[in-house]
Design an enzyme around this catalytic site. Sequence first.
Site: not given
Length: 312
Positions: A9, A80, A124, A126, A128, A146-147, A149
């Site tokens: 990516r 992950k 976040t 996630s 989780r 999103r996006g 870092v």
Amino acid sequence: MRELVIGTRGSVLALWQAEHIKERLQKELGLSSRLEIIKTKGDKILDTPLAKIGGKGLFTKELEEMLLAQKIDLAVHSLKDVPVEFPEGLGLACITQREDVRDCFLSHHYANITALPKGARVGTTSMRRTMQLKAIRPDLDTQSLRGNVQTRLKRLEDNAFDAIILAQAALNRLGISKAQVPFITPLSTEVMLPAMGQGALGIEMCLESELFAQIERLGHTQSALCCGIERTFVQALDGGCQVPIGVYACVREKKVILNAVIGLPDGSIMLEDSIEGRLDDGSKLALILAHRMIQKGAKELLAQAQEMAFDT
């Protein structure tokens, strides 16, 4: 020997990871390579929470198509993000040595989760992380972030959020420090269990590749053992990368310890359990723990969690 093509990516973190593997290929195996940047569905759709566009292969499908078409020789993934099932003919050549497995709290104004004001906005990607945050602080306003870092850090700097949660491994790899974000607080695995395979890289290849056995040599035995146990646990639950499952296997005193948490993204219901045993019984332990949690309603909880994600 021809130059190998590494599929990756295009984010700064993904490129760091691919360059890391490129260097190891040269130094350890004497293999030259170049990078091929490929956009995945997860990179293209940035205005929707991951859970709503989730399913298998969100960050891997396009790379896998390139592998099967023999347009690239290997694909480098954050482990992950790698589904537990592979397309026919593909598989993991190796799992690299794991970085820090923990999640991390970042803020420009608040030192930790406890210090956040009531109703603080926490970003976040996630379910989780959301689940475990809400279990600690039900009042927090968790929002989809999103996006890449750098995009997430910029939104934090622009005060779109009071805090965000990222993987500590990403911060370490990119050299992000308190010089950029004043408050960076790693969250212990007792506070927040990571995603399966978090902190490790997975190198995916065609199983029939003549280089498969060579690339296996880049793997790390203990990391592969622990990540493999986590993946077995998730597979037994029919879980994916975008469901509220935290799972962490580690080795202590020649025993493997597996901790897991499953629940609803609002933190209102969580199942937590753990198991330990001999290293060579790792997969068996994962299946026992998964079965135990299924008996307590884990699959029903995961189905309900998906419904809640689509309702938001």
